[in-house]
Design an enzyme around this catalytic site. Structure first.
Site, PDB file in Angstrom:
ATOM      1  N   HIS A 189      38.173  40.094  34.988  1.00  0.00           N
ATOM      2  CA  HIS A 189      38.448  39.533  36.308  1.00  0.00           C
ATOM      3  C   HIS A 189      39.857  38.967  36.302  1.00  0.00           C
ATOM      4  O   HIS A 189      40.299  38.374  35.317  1.00  0.00           O
ATOM      5  CB  HIS A 189      37.442  38.430  36.647  1.00  0.00           C
ATOM      6  CG  HIS A 189      36.050  38.936  36.858  1.00  0.00           C
ATOM      7  ND1 HIS A 189      35.709  39.741  37.920  1.00  0.00           N
ATOM      8  CD2 HIS A 189      34.915  38.756  36.132  1.00  0.00           C
ATOM      9  CE1 HIS A 189      34.416  40.023  37.851  1.00  0.00           C
ATOM     10  NE2 HIS A 189      33.919  39.442  36.770  1.00  0.00           N
ATOM     11  N   CYS A 208      34.113  44.903  36.149  1.00  0.00           N
ATOM     12  CA  CYS A 208      32.873  44.276  35.690  1.00  0.00           C
ATOM     13  C   CYS A 208      31.654  45.114  36.120  1.00  0.00           C
ATOM     14  O   CYS A 208      31.475  46.223  35.634  1.00  0.00           O
ATOM     15  CB  CYS A 208      32.782  42.831  36.191  1.00  0.00           C
ATOM     16  SG  CYS A 208      31.586  41.814  35.298  1.00  0.00           S
TER      17      CYS A 208
END
Length: 484
Positions: free
Chosen positions: A426, A329
């Site tokens: 994630h 991310c």
């Protein structure tokens, strides 16, 4: 509907853990139970199937209840992103950023949202397990507190107080909290729990007499610390930096100031023969066999911090030496060439290990996904504002394939150039195949990789947590309240 709130004598008392264990215990009793936290302040977030954000603690508690996470489990989420304040997420939708003082001016608006969601739960479950925040007796904040006492009173519920013996002064914690509660709220107490005891429990055997002599609140018992019963932390601040043990290869996870979704590191805890540690030390990074840059709530600020601390040079140096470097991310964005924020006019050079550029947008991408590699399919999710684009035609391998949960075909996802990885997913290391790929890239042999499904194994952890309550606590007051 009955309601039990888990309050704490302080932050990090263990409210999330006890609330999760209680959810699992109630589920095992055959009770329809759901979790709730009126307002959460955390950068560890989770994406629901409907595309909303909630605190990860409530997602974990939903699992323990046997439920899918919903935004109604955490109607207000505050995500700190620096000196400017926190982004306010209402019913899963990201809104404006406000300072603490400015937010408190609108707290009644938040309370109305909380009331509506509490009313909705009354027809959906038999017991609602609420989690408090910090301490319920912060005297300067009690009139503005919509998390601790107000929901209990609104639902005519009861509460349990949890204290952390590791902080020291556990009797002062409990007696101080009890004596600062209004008498009407004292009457709602089901008991107090002392949490995280290490060592011989018999040394604390006279605690019941001490509590009984000084207050009317029942003492439910003392929970020993058990590191094998670890759950996802709601607070990224709990990702404590540590020193690697001599002789064992280790993966260095960079602990920057505004780290988010630190739970991405947890699956490594079950693997034997490899250390996975948090660090803010360039020296520790230089000795690592792999490096991970996790998510960030303020990527540009944390990138500047990396450079100031000498960590950026250590990461780039590691990549040049041939060790794997993984960006998840915000970490992926940092590994690119340029990061731009058109709203502020701020630009920054990345670490230039991936041929991408990132532009930050006002809108946020929040989506639950399924990812696939080597025949293994697992759940992942995305929460990010930046969009990254490839700026140079450099050959790369996709890390995996992904698709929105249950929808459409799988598409290539992520990028791997040599030993440098970049992904927005994630939960990427929830998969055995992804951990094995990193170990292979790092040329680490002899690691016993836990082959059980990470998500499925969590249900057994929840059940053991419930058993822990049965074993160490006297739950008679809870059972009487619930009519068990």
């Amino acid at each position: 509907m009955k309601a039990i709130s888990i309050l704490g004598s302080s932050s990090n008392a263990g409210k999330s853990w006890v609330a999760t264990a209680l959810c699992a215990w109630l589920r095992k009793q055959g009770i329809k139970v759901a979790p709730f936290k009126a307002q959460n302040m955390a950068n560890n977030a989770f994406a629901t199937l409907a595309g909303g954000e909630i605190g990860v603690a409530q997602a974990v508690q939903a699992e323990a209840c046997g439920l899918l996470p919903r935004v109604e489990m955490n109607p207000i989420l505050l995500k700190p992103n620096g000196p400017d304040g926190s982004q306010i997420v209402r019913l899963g939708v990201a809104g404006e950023t406000r300072s603490a003082a400015s937010y408190y001016e609108t707290v009644e608006e938040s309370w109305r949202i909380v009331q509506q969601t509490l009313d909705g739960w009354k027809s959906e479950c038999d017991v609602l397990v609420l989690e408090g925040a910090g301490s319920p007796v912060e005297l300067n904040l009690m009139t503005r507190d919509i998390v601790n006492l107000r929901p209990v009173e609104y639902l005519d519920g009861r509460w349990i107080l949890v204290s952390n013996i590791e902080f020291g002064g556990v009797f002062a914690q409990v007696f101080g909290t009890w004596n600062l509660l209004p008498p009407a709220m004292q009457a709602r107490g089901l008991g107090t729990i002392v949490n995280r005891f290490r060592g011989d429990l018999s040394l604390f055997s006279d605690a019941a007499d001490v509590f009984r002599e000084r207050m009317k609140l029942p003492y439910l018992g003392c929970l020993p610390f058990d590191g094998s019963l670890r759950i996802d932390d709601e607070d990224s601040l709990n990702a404590e930096a540590s020193i690697p043990k001599d002789g064992t290869p280790y993966i260095a996870w960079i602990k920057y100031p505004r780290i988010s979704n630190s739970q991405d590191q947890l699956p490594w805890q079950n693997d034997i023969g490899i250390q996975s540690i948090w660090t803010d030390s360039p020296k520790v990074v230089e000795g690592a066999t792999a490096v991970v840059l996790p998510g960030s709530k303020n990527t540009l600020s944390d990138l500047a911090w990396l450079k100031e601390r000498g960590l950026a040079s250590a990461v780039v140096g590691g990549a040049k030496r041939g060790i794997p470097v993984v960006g998840i991310c915000g970490g992926k964005q940092m590994l690119g060439r340029v990061l731009r924020d058109p709203q502020t006019g701020e630009d920054a050079r990345g670490l230039e290990l991936l041929p991408i550029e990132t532009e930050f947008l006002p809108s946020k991408r929040v989506v639950r996904n399924e990812s696939r590699r080597a025949g293994e399919v697992w759940q992942t999710f995305e929460i990010h504002t930046g969009e990254s684009s490839i700026v140079e035609s450099v050959p790369f391998e996709p890390l995996c394939e992904s698709r929105p949960a249950g929808e459409g075909d799988f598409d290539s996802d992520g990028m791997k150039i040599g030993k440098v990885w970049g992904t927005y997913q994630h939960g990427i290391f929830d998969a055995v195949s992804m951990r094995e790929l990193l170990l292979s890239d790092a040329c680490i042999e002899g690691v016993q990789v836990c082959r059980s499904d990470w998500r499925e194994s969590r249900m057994s952890i929840y059940d053991r947590m419930a058993d822990c309550l049965d074993m160490y606590l006297d739950l008679d007051t809870v059972k009487r309240y619930l009519g068990l």
